[in-house]
Write an enzyme that holds these catalytic residues in place. Sequence first.
Site, PDB file in Angstrom:
ATOM      1  N   HIS A  13      39.124  47.139   3.458  1.00  0.00           N
ATOM      2  CA  HIS A  13      38.727  45.637   3.252  1.00  0.00           C
ATOM      3  C   HIS A  13      38.888  45.052   4.599  1.00  0.00           C
ATOM      4  O   HIS A  13      39.946  44.713   4.920  1.00  0.00           O
ATOM      5  CB  HIS A  13      39.549  44.967   2.182  1.00  0.00           C
ATOM      6  CG  HIS A  13      39.082  43.548   1.896  1.00  0.00           C
ATOM      7  ND1 HIS A  13      38.862  42.926   0.824  1.00  0.00           N
ATOM      8  CD2 HIS A  13      38.629  42.564   2.722  1.00  0.00           C
ATOM      9  CE1 HIS A  13      38.315  41.910   0.588  1.00  0.00           C
ATOM     10  NE2 HIS A  13      38.192  41.563   2.012  1.00  0.00           N
ATOM     11  N   HIS A  15      36.689  42.386   7.405  1.00  0.00           N
ATOM     12  CA  HIS A  15      35.609  41.474   7.818  1.00  0.00           C
ATOM     13  C   HIS A  15      35.183  41.764   9.356  1.00  0.00           C
ATOM     14  O   HIS A  15      36.097  41.248  10.104  1.00  0.00           O
ATOM     15  CB  HIS A  15      35.776  40.065   7.693  1.00  0.00           C
ATOM     16  CG  HIS A  15      36.092  39.519   6.194  1.00  0.00           C
ATOM     17  ND1 HIS A  15      34.885  39.401   5.454  1.00  0.00           N
ATOM     18  CD2 HIS A  15      37.107  39.818   5.293  1.00  0.00           C
ATOM     19  CE1 HIS A  15      35.513  38.954   4.161  1.00  0.00           C
ATOM     20  NE2 HIS A  15      36.614  39.395   3.980  1.00  0.00           N
ATOM     21  N   LYS A  99      30.273  44.450  -3.695  1.00  0.00           N
ATOM     22  CA  LYS A  99      31.238  43.517  -3.610  1.00  0.00           C
ATOM     23  C   LYS A  99      30.961  42.612  -4.613  1.00  0.00           C
ATOM     24  O   LYS A  99      29.911  41.770  -4.630  1.00  0.00           O
ATOM     25  CB  LYS A  99      31.577  43.217  -2.438  1.00  0.00           C
ATOM     26  CG  LYS A  99      32.398  41.831  -2.253  1.00  0.00           C
ATOM     27  CD  LYS A  99      33.913  42.339  -2.333  1.00  0.00           C
ATOM     28  CE  LYS A  99      34.800  41.092  -2.345  1.00  0.00           C
ATOM     29  NZ  LYS A  99      36.026  41.190  -1.131  1.00  0.00           N
ATOM     30  N   HIS A 136      36.741  40.219  -5.609  1.00  0.00           N
ATOM     31  CA  HIS A 136      37.483  39.246  -5.204  1.00  0.00           C
ATOM     32  C   HIS A 136      37.888  38.443  -6.325  1.00  0.00           C
ATOM     33  O   HIS A 136      37.239  37.830  -7.293  1.00  0.00           O
ATOM     34  CB  HIS A 136      36.648  38.198  -4.274  1.00  0.00           C
ATOM     35  CG  HIS A 136      37.562  36.905  -4.033  1.00  0.00           C
ATOM     36  ND1 HIS A 136      37.996  36.786  -2.781  1.00  0.00           N
ATOM     37  CD2 HIS A 136      38.051  35.936  -4.590  1.00  0.00           C
ATOM     38  CE1 HIS A 136      38.493  35.805  -2.574  1.00  0.00           C
ATOM     39  NE2 HIS A 136      38.832  35.144  -3.687  1.00  0.00           N
ATOM     40  N   HIS A 174      42.714  42.639  -2.504  1.00  0.00           N
ATOM     41  CA  HIS A 174      43.668  41.719  -1.818  1.00  0.00           C
ATOM     42  C   HIS A 174      44.466  41.101  -2.884  1.00  0.00           C
ATOM     43  O   HIS A 174      44.439  39.816  -3.231  1.00  0.00           O
ATOM     44  CB  HIS A 174      43.207  40.771  -1.049  1.00  0.00           C
ATOM     45  CG  HIS A 174      41.868  40.001  -1.428  1.00  0.00           C
ATOM     46  ND1 HIS A 174      41.723  39.589  -2.448  1.00  0.00           N
ATOM     47  CD2 HIS A 174      40.696  39.823  -0.563  1.00  0.00           C
ATOM     48  CE1 HIS A 174      40.352  39.193  -2.436  1.00  0.00           C
ATOM     49  NE2 HIS A 174      39.852  39.038  -1.318  1.00  0.00           N
ATOM     50  N   ASP A 247      41.850  42.811   4.925  1.00  0.00           N
ATOM     51  CA  ASP A 247      41.265  41.535   4.679  1.00  0.00           C
ATOM     52  C   ASP A 247      41.200  40.816   6.025  1.00  0.00           C
ATOM     53  O   ASP A 247      41.208  39.425   6.151  1.00  0.00           O
ATOM     54  CB  ASP A 247      41.623  40.882   3.535  1.00  0.00           C
ATOM     55  CG  ASP A 247      40.786  39.581   3.294  1.00  0.00           C
ATOM     56  OD1 ASP A 247      39.789  39.689   3.643  1.00  0.00           O
ATOM     57  OD2 ASP A 247      41.053  38.542   2.237  1.00  0.00           O
TER      58      ASP A 247
HETATM   59  O1  DOR Z   1      40.729  34.352   3.486  1.00  0.00           O
HETATM   60  C1  DOR Z   1      39.420  35.083   3.337  1.00  0.00           C
HETATM   61  N1  DOR Z   1      38.703  35.226   4.486  1.00  0.00           N
HETATM   62  N2  DOR Z   1      39.394  35.354   2.109  1.00  0.00           N
HETATM   63  C2  DOR Z   1      38.019  35.940   1.783  1.00  0.00           C
HETATM   64  O2  DOR Z   1      37.894  36.246   0.654  1.00  0.00           O
HETATM   65  C3  DOR Z   1      37.075  35.743   2.684  1.00  0.00           C
HETATM   66  C4  DOR Z   1      37.418  36.020   4.200  1.00  0.00           C
HETATM   67  C5  DOR Z   1      36.395  35.529   5.109  1.00  0.00           C
HETATM   68  O3  DOR Z   1      35.407  35.953   5.081  1.00  0.00           O
HETATM   69  O4  DOR Z   1      36.878  34.711   5.934  1.00  0.00           O
HETATM   70 ZN    ZN Z   2      37.951  39.673   2.480  1.00  0.00          ZN
END
Ligand code: DOR
Ligand code: ZN
Length: 349
Positions: A13, A15, A99, A136, A174, A247
């Site tokens: 997971h 970003h 997702k 999520h 998460h 995450d």
């Molecule tokens: O803390 C987070 N940041 N949780 C999420 O679900 C998304 C993520 C983000 O894209 O910044």
């Molecule tokens: Zn995330």
Amino acid sequence: MTSLTIRRPDDWHLHLRDGAMLEGVIADTSRHFARAIIMPNLVPPVVTVADAEAYRERILAALPKGDRFQPLMTLYLTEHTDPDDVEKGKTSGLITAVKLYPAGATTNSHGGVRDLDKAMPVLERMAKIGLPLCVHGEVTTPEVDIFDREAIFIDTVLDPLRRRLPELKVTMEHVTTSDGIDYIRGAKSNLAGSITTHHLIINRNAILVGGIKPHYYCLPVAKRESHRLALRAAATSGDSRFFLGTDSAPHVDPLKECGCGCAGIYTSINTMSCLAHVFEEDGALDTLEAFASLNGPAWYGMAPNEDTITLVKRETPVAYPAKIETGAGPVTVFDPMFPLHWAVDNDGF
Ligand code: DOR
Ligand code: ZN
């Protein structure tokens, strides 16, 4: 123990963002991890196979020369997602999962799902073709306390969905509560959970005691200590249903340090050091490989990585930067609030 060699880990997971931010952060993942599930919550989100194909190309183009990192692409589920497009993505091997963001649950989730019934045709197709749903797991109902959103989601959304479609493979992403851990442990099949690095280390005091600390704010928000201990027990247990999903979610500092700060914690750079510390503290270094390198690929039906990384314990703390500079701006690195002595061998820190 002062040295530990494990199969190269994956991040289930992650970003990576896009543009200058992508270019600024990708090396911190590709340095240690062979693969990662890439979150689709860009602006605009990755909703079609064509979007995912183009995003994958941008990720590969941003990789440092010589790194063999493999991005595992996901689609952002909407109420209009086309089941045929999703099946095409699975058949071609491009798409690893879809997702589910409940609309309004987190960063760039406003295009997510309000009425799960509208997404049932896609979910039914996914169950049929064996494509996992990454979830999520938080309700967004304003009346529900933010610390209860995961537990209520399990009761009111996830459990009914899994009863309706027991063949659907679901990753609860998460996980932050003992409710989530218990729910996964109690499931007979088709349910697993990822756990972040930071939720193994912080509880909600980190955000709120001694002043508001925006760099510990993420979603789902960290819960009370008893929940953190449940996550630690699950992660270090070796149970194949729990695996690493960092995450890691970079935001530039001005967007975190302001009147309405973004959710997200940046851990890609020091995750393996943090995990070695946590697993050693719990007398569980022998299960770190299962959590970071074996359980995830097994769940997603992939072989573990062939190559290895070596973690070494040093006398002096490892000098990770407090911030990284990206073309988009500075991003603060997760501070575990204790010195890190485990380093990934030869990673330059
Ligand atoms: O803390 C987070 N940041 N949780 C999420 O679900 C998304 C993520 C983000 O894209 O910044
Ligand atoms: Zn995330």
